[in-house]
Design an enzyme around this catalytic site. Structure first.
Site: not given
Lengths: 192, 288
Positions: A52, A81, A152
């Protein structure tokens, strides 16, 4: 409590050293100057981040020493992911990976990333649980640790600085990281 | 091995050790809670998580589902005790909670086990431990554990919106002792309804009181211990025994189950004048 009393000095030095070590293997993923997230210098000259985080075929990476390099997305899997990036030779040692399934519930863990644009920020906590959220779904390392946007794709490491997971997202005040075993399999398969 | 790795191993070992005595408790409709095998056959959990009055299903660390019975409750400190036949499930090692100090590293465990960590942030009023850690959904009723894996309290998020709290092990022991001694946990009561009231500055100065507030009696149940002691509507209760009463919660937490039958001095203000009344704590008649 003896654990803290006996080790408070060396313990604090350890955390500072751990943070410094993790900052060296953490990159900023950017696109046209905008921060997208974090990434980990993976063995064999690759970078791992979240799917992402990279939605274009090419991004820029800012290394801990301030250099910028271009990176090409060579594999991307939104189910786990994860994304694998190809980078030029940078002459910086990669992260050390933990053996799969060595962290336990209660183990100390540390995350480094760039939450809300704060460079190389450290957060620490313990492993809260290892498994799916709710009844179904994939297994996560669930850490009692604070993450924010910008974390992230960054590393989740054990007390020795070995990578145990790649931070993916927060669920309430829990941090969810993709376990290193899943990342290793993804990288293996991406290489073909 | 560095100090941090040692700490990490100690914490994981503490979770493993304490986790062997941890149950998941299905005492309410949606979100389960956690319980601790406190003494052989007795599991302690948070009272506010047990909505049923008789049987409740609990699941042991080995995954076995067992039927437990609600043996007693003390809602004043949010403790419920369940009776269960759980052979093979170890009993928790309960530590002396009076040794807990502000700043100590502690772990909160939920069934699974799951764990969070933090420090004891203060030792609160009403003998509760205030915690700087996250109690995740389902952690209520679970053990607060020291770095050696010993249980120092029972976590509850039910008592306050603002604090993560733990009931110290000593208070839980008192409740469990009562249950074992009497076969049930009595509910102590005086038979008054009260409201908080601000003490006038002049009265505080004249009577040398350092508290800002107390409670005013707005109802006295007939035939109650308070009625027998001569408490009347309008009395302002300032203290009960050695406990300062600054709001109705103080009064509630002073009325512990083990106080039933005890004679306490209630210091009241009646028409602005101090008066001491001897009141014998009664047992609230049981419903049904």
């Amino acid at each position: 409590m003896s654990v803290r009393d006996a080790d408070s000095e060396s313990g604090l030095a350890d955390i500072a050293a751990l943070a410094e070590h993790l900052r060296l293997v953490t990159v900023e993923v950017t696109d046209a100057g905008a921060l997208l997230g974090s990434g980990v210098l993976w063995p064999a000259g690759r970078v791992v981040t979240n799917a992402h985080v990279v939605r274009r075929p090419e991004v820029s990476l800012r290394l801990a020493d301030g250099r910028s390099v271009r990176a090409r997305v060579v594999a991307r899997d939104t189910d786990v992911d994860l994304a694998l990036l190809d980078i030029p030779e940078i002459g910086v040692p990669a992260a050390t990976l933990a053996e799969p399934e060595t962290v336990r519930v209660g183990s100390f863990v540390a995350a480094v990333g760039h939450p809300l644009g704060v460079r190389g920020a450290l957060s620490t906590g313990i492993v809260c649980a290892i498994g799916p959220i709710g009844r179904n779904g994939r297994s996560w390392i669930q850490a009692d640790l604070h993450l924010a946007p910008g974390n992230s794709g960054g590393p989740l490491a054990d007390a020795a600085g070995r990578i145990v997971g790649v931070n993916s997202r927060a669920a309430g005040s829990l941090a969810l990281a993709v376990p290193v075993s899943v990342v290793a399999r993804f990288v293996q398969e991406a290489r073909g | 091995m560095n100090g941090l790795q040692g700490l990490s191993n100690d914490l994981a070992a503490a979770v493993e050790r304490a986790g062997r005595a941890v149950f998941s408790v299905a005492g309410r409709a949606r979100l389960g809670s956690t319980g601790v095998h406190w003494r052989p056959g007795l599991v302690v959990t948070a009272d506010h998580t047990v909505h049923v009055d008789e049987e409740v299903t609990i699941t042991g660390p080995d995954g076995r589902a067992l039927t437990a019975r609600v043996a007693g409750r003390d809602p004043t400190i949010d403790v419920a005790v369940l009776k269960v036949d759980a052979p093979g499930v170890p009993v928790a090692e309960v530590a002396d909670s009076s040794a807990v100090r502000v700043g100590h590293i502690v772990l909160a465990l939920g069934a699974g086990p799951r764990a969070s960590w933090g420090v004891v942030s203060s030792l609160g009023e009403g003998r509760m431990l205030h915690l700087d850690l996250t109690l995740y959904p389902g952690f209520s009723g679970g053990p607060l554990v020291d770095a050696q894996g010993r249980v120092v309290g029972i976590n509850t998020s039910g008592a306050s919106r603002h604090w993560q709290l733990a009931i110290p092990a000593a208070a839980v022991n008192r409740v469990v002792d009562e249950l074992q001694r009497r076969g049930r946990i009595p509910r102590a009561y005086l038979g008054v309804s009260t409201q908080p009231v601000r003490l006038p500055e002049l009265v505080r100065q004249r009577l040398n009181l350092d508290q800002q507030t107390a409670v005013i009696v707005v109802e006295v149940q007939s035939g109650s211990p308070a009625a027998a002691a001569g408490v009347t509507i309008g009395d302002v209760i300032v203290s009960l025994g050695t406990t300062r009463i600054t709001d109705p919660t103080d009064l509630k937490s002073a009325l512990r189950p083990d106080r039933v039958g005890e004679s306490l001095t209630a210091s009241v203000l009646r028409g602005g004048e101090p008066k001491d009344l001897q009141v014998t704590v009664g047992e609230r008649p049981r419903r049904g």
